[in-house]
Design a protein around this motif. Structure first.
Motif, PDB file in Angstrom:
ATOM      1  N   MET A   1      19.239  62.019  21.857  1.00 10.73           N
ATOM      2  CA  MET A   1      18.699  60.717  21.473  1.00 10.73           C
ATOM      3  C   MET A   1      19.369  60.224  20.210  1.00 10.73           C
ATOM      4  O   MET A   1      19.718  60.996  19.332  1.00 10.73           O
ATOM      5  N   LYS A   2      19.506  58.920  20.087  1.00  7.01           N
ATOM      6  CA  LYS A   2      20.062  58.317  18.890  1.00  7.01           C
ATOM      7  C   LYS A   2      19.075  58.467  17.747  1.00  7.01           C
ATOM      8  O   LYS A   2      17.873  58.284  17.898  1.00  7.01           O
ATOM      9  N   GLN A   3      19.592  58.806  16.587  1.00  6.85           N
ATOM     10  CA  GLN A   3      18.732  58.961  15.413  1.00  6.85           C
ATOM     11  C   GLN A   3      18.880  57.746  14.504  1.00  6.85           C
ATOM     12  O   GLN A   3      19.984  57.337  14.177  1.00  6.85           O
ATOM     13  N   THR A   4      17.771  57.162  14.085  1.00  3.67           N
ATOM     14  CA  THR A   4      17.808  56.035  13.156  1.00  3.67           C
ATOM     15  C   THR A   4      16.790  56.267  12.063  1.00  3.67           C
ATOM     16  O   THR A   4      15.951  57.158  12.138  1.00  3.67           O
ATOM     17  N   GLU A   5      16.842  55.418  11.033  1.00  3.86           N
ATOM     18  CA  GLU A   5      15.796  55.440  10.020  1.00  3.86           C
ATOM     19  C   GLU A   5      14.493  55.001  10.683  1.00  3.86           C
ATOM     20  O   GLU A   5      14.505  54.369  11.730  1.00  3.86           O
ATOM     21  N   ASP A 217      19.445  54.180  35.180  1.00 11.22           N
ATOM     22  CA  ASP A 217      20.101  55.457  34.887  1.00 11.22           C
ATOM     23  C   ASP A 217      19.261  56.223  33.867  1.00 11.22           C
ATOM     24  O   ASP A 217      19.293  55.935  32.671  1.00 11.22           O
ATOM     25  N   MET A 218      18.501  57.203  34.335  1.00  9.91           N
ATOM     26  CA  MET A 218      17.557  57.907  33.468  1.00  9.91           C
ATOM     27  C   MET A 218      18.270  58.759  32.416  1.00  9.91           C
ATOM     28  O   MET A 218      17.817  58.851  31.277  1.00  9.91           O
ATOM     29  N   GLU A 219      19.381  59.373  32.788  1.00  6.97           N
ATOM     30  CA  GLU A 219      20.112  60.183  31.804  1.00  6.97           C
ATOM     31  C   GLU A 219      20.653  59.310  30.682  1.00  6.97           C
ATOM     32  O   GLU A 219      20.637  59.689  29.516  1.00  6.97           O
ATOM     33  N   PHE A 220      21.126  58.129  31.048  1.00 10.91           N
ATOM     34  CA  PHE A 220      21.623  57.196  30.042  1.00 10.91           C
ATOM     35  C   PHE A 220      20.481  56.743  29.137  1.00 10.91           C
ATOM     36  O   PHE A 220      20.611  56.722  27.903  1.00 10.91           O
ATOM     37  N   ALA A 221      19.341  56.390  29.735  1.00 11.78           N
ATOM     38  CA  ALA A 221      18.176  55.975  28.934  1.00 11.78           C
ATOM     39  C   ALA A 221      17.777  57.084  27.969  1.00 11.78           C
ATOM     40  O   ALA A 221      17.452  56.827  26.805  1.00 11.78           O
ATOM     41  N   ARG A 222      17.819  58.319  28.434  1.00 14.58           N
ATOM     42  CA  ARG A 222      17.451  59.456  27.585  1.00 14.58           C
ATOM     43  C   ARG A 222      18.412  59.588  26.400  1.00 14.58           C
ATOM     44  O   ARG A 222      18.003  59.849  25.273  1.00 14.58           O
ATOM     45  N   SER A 223      19.707  59.381  26.652  1.00 16.02           N
ATOM     46  CA  SER A 223      20.708  59.659  25.611  1.00 16.02           C
ATOM     47  C   SER A 223      20.858  58.518  24.607  1.00 16.02           C
ATOM     48  O   SER A 223      21.213  58.748  23.459  1.00 16.02           O
ATOM     49  N   VAL A 224      20.568  57.297  25.027  1.00 16.42           N
ATOM     50  CA  VAL A 224      20.908  56.138  24.188  1.00 16.42           C
ATOM     51  C   VAL A 224      19.702  55.542  23.453  1.00 16.42           C
ATOM     52  O   VAL A 224      19.862  54.819  22.473  1.00 16.42           O
ATOM     53  N   SER A 225      18.489  55.864  23.908  1.00 21.20           N
ATOM     54  CA  SER A 225      17.299  55.117  23.459  1.00 21.20           C
ATOM     55  C   SER A 225      16.607  55.760  22.270  1.00 21.20           C
ATOM     56  O   SER A 225      16.580  56.981  22.120  1.00 21.20           O
ATOM     57  N   GLU A 239       4.886  54.664  27.187  1.00 25.75           N
ATOM     58  CA  GLU A 239       6.028  54.426  26.300  1.00 25.75           C
ATOM     59  C   GLU A 239       6.061  55.499  25.232  1.00 25.75           C
ATOM     60  O   GLU A 239       5.043  56.106  24.901  1.00 25.75           O
ATOM     61  N   GLY A 240       7.270  55.734  24.718  1.00 23.12           N
ATOM     62  CA  GLY A 240       7.415  56.727  23.664  1.00 23.12           C
ATOM     63  C   GLY A 240       8.877  57.067  23.474  1.00 23.12           C
ATOM     64  O   GLY A 240       9.765  56.397  24.001  1.00 23.12           O
ATOM     65  N   THR A 241       9.125  58.132  22.711  1.00 25.18           N
ATOM     66  CA  THR A 241      10.497  58.591  22.531  1.00 25.18           C
ATOM     67  C   THR A 241      10.999  59.152  23.858  1.00 25.18           C
ATOM     68  O   THR A 241      10.194  59.491  24.741  1.00 25.18           O
ATOM     69  N   PRO A 242      12.325  59.270  24.025  1.00 21.15           N
ATOM     70  CA  PRO A 242      12.833  59.892  25.247  1.00 21.15           C
ATOM     71  C   PRO A 242      12.266  61.296  25.461  1.00 21.15           C
ATOM     72  O   PRO A 242      11.962  61.678  26.598  1.00 21.15           O
ATOM     73  N   GLN A 243      12.075  62.052  24.359  1.00 19.74           N
ATOM     74  CA  GLN A 243      11.497  63.398  24.502  1.00 19.74           C
ATOM     75  C   GLN A 243      10.094  63.327  25.083  1.00 19.74           C
ATOM     76  O   GLN A 243       9.718  64.126  25.955  1.00 19.74           O
ATOM     77  N   ASP A 244       9.297  62.343  24.623  1.00 20.05           N
ATOM     78  CA  ASP A 244       7.926  62.200  25.132  1.00 20.05           C
ATOM     79  C   ASP A 244       7.918  61.742  26.587  1.00 20.05           C
ATOM     80  O   ASP A 244       7.230  62.313  27.433  1.00 20.05           O
ATOM     81  N   VAL A 245       8.681  60.690  26.854  1.00 19.36           N
ATOM     82  CA  VAL A 245       8.620  60.066  28.184  1.00 19.36           C
ATOM     83  C   VAL A 245       9.215  60.971  29.259  1.00 19.36           C
ATOM     84  O   VAL A 245       8.657  61.098  30.355  1.00 19.36           O
ATOM     85  N   PHE A 246      10.343  61.614  28.941  1.00 16.35           N
ATOM     86  CA  PHE A 246      11.004  62.443  29.948  1.00 16.35           C
ATOM     87  C   PHE A 246      10.590  63.912  29.877  1.00 16.35           C
ATOM     88  O   PHE A 246      10.640  64.616  30.877  1.00 16.35           O
ATOM     89  N   GLY A 247      10.178  64.355  28.685  1.00 16.98           N
ATOM     90  CA  GLY A 247       9.888  65.786  28.523  1.00 16.98           C
ATOM     91  C   GLY A 247       8.428  66.143  28.481  1.00 16.98           C
ATOM     92  O   GLY A 247       8.052  67.302  28.695  1.00 16.98           O
TER      93      GLY A 247
END
Length: 264
Positions: A1-5, A217-225, A239-247
């Motif tokens: 996942m992309k990391q931001t402030e 594309d779920m893998e793309f959504a996981r990696s970019v969001s 809704e949530g972080t990719p870790q929450d939604v997919f994991g």
């Protein structure tokens, strides 16, 4: 996942409140609310007909919602009337707001009679009325960013689908938008060309651009969001972080959707 402030410390660039949209008797959006913050990437996922593309089109008022508000950078878009008669209230405002929103569609929507460079330059020249030399320099830079600088003098018909979609992304970038909106940008492409376009979008995400994208594309959504929103029957089901939604999926419907997507 992309990391931001932490995004929520900043005012939202896009804020949606209680959005409702119908087409005749079919209610497509049933009270959607969410906010996108500076530098945040949000993926909208869900089955066909769940309201993803309609929601995206309501953000720049290509579709006018019957109820609810859309605010861009803290400014509510002016609407008048009620229900199905609701209309854009201020044409000058909507032109200004749209110049802050770069939209990339499923189909490339390039002008067939213009070169790729002319396509990319059109909106900054005609809508934003910026100086030609400045626009041309920026347009060439954007074509370089998406990897097709050598196609500047070509016409759309001379490009592959992936190259045309990258030209469409360059065109959206050339207005210097606050937010990029992507509506299934790879759905018309075969898998090899899809990779080209997703690579460009990933670069934009890594640059910290604010983006809302509809993707299958779920893998793309996981990696970019930074955040993933799952729509089901016109509502936000989860809704949530990719870790929450997919994991750590909570919704039974989302579990079914993700299981079907894995076997697609």
């Amino acid at each position: 996942m992309k990391q931001t402030e932490p995004a929520a410390a900043k005012p939202p660039v896009v804020q949606i409140q209680d959005l409702h949209k119908s087409f005749g008797a079919l209610e497509v959006l049933k009270g959607i609310s969410f906010a996108a913050y500076e530098g945040e990437v949000i993926s909208l996922i869900g089955s066909s007909g769940s309201g993803k593309s309609t929601l995206l089109r309501c953000i720049n008022m290509l579709e006018v919602p019957e109820r609810g508000t859309v605010s861009i950078a803290g400014e509510p878009i002016s609407l008048r009337g009620e229900g199905p008669n609701r209309r854009i209230g201020n044409e000058e405002q909507i032109r200004r707001v749209r110049s802050q929103l770069g939209m990339v569609f499923q189909s490339f929507n390039l002008w067939a009679h213009m070169t790729i460079l002319q396509n990319v330059m059109e909106a900054p020249l005609v809508v934003q009325k910026r100086p030609r030399a400045e626009v041309e320099s920026e347009a060439l830079a954007m074509l370089g960013k998406v990897g097709i600088a050598e196609k500047a003098a070509s016409y759309p018909a001379q490009l592959s689908g992936g190259q045309q979609q990258r030209a469409a992304i360059a065109r959206a970038l050339c207005i210097n938008p606050r937010v990029m909106l992507f509506d299934e940008p790879t759905s018309a492409l075969d898998p090899e060309l899809e990779v080209e376009v997703l690579r460009v979008i990933k670069v934009l995400a890594d640059e910290g651009r604010t983006m809302i994208l509809v993707t299958h594309d779920m893998e793309f959504a996981r990696s970019v969001s930074d955040r993933v929103i799952f729509l089901h029957l016109g509502r936000i089901e989860e809704e949530g972080t990719p870790q929450d939604v997919f994991g750590a999926t909570k919704s039974t419907r989302l579990k079914q959707f993700l299981n079907a997507a894995q076997h697609d």
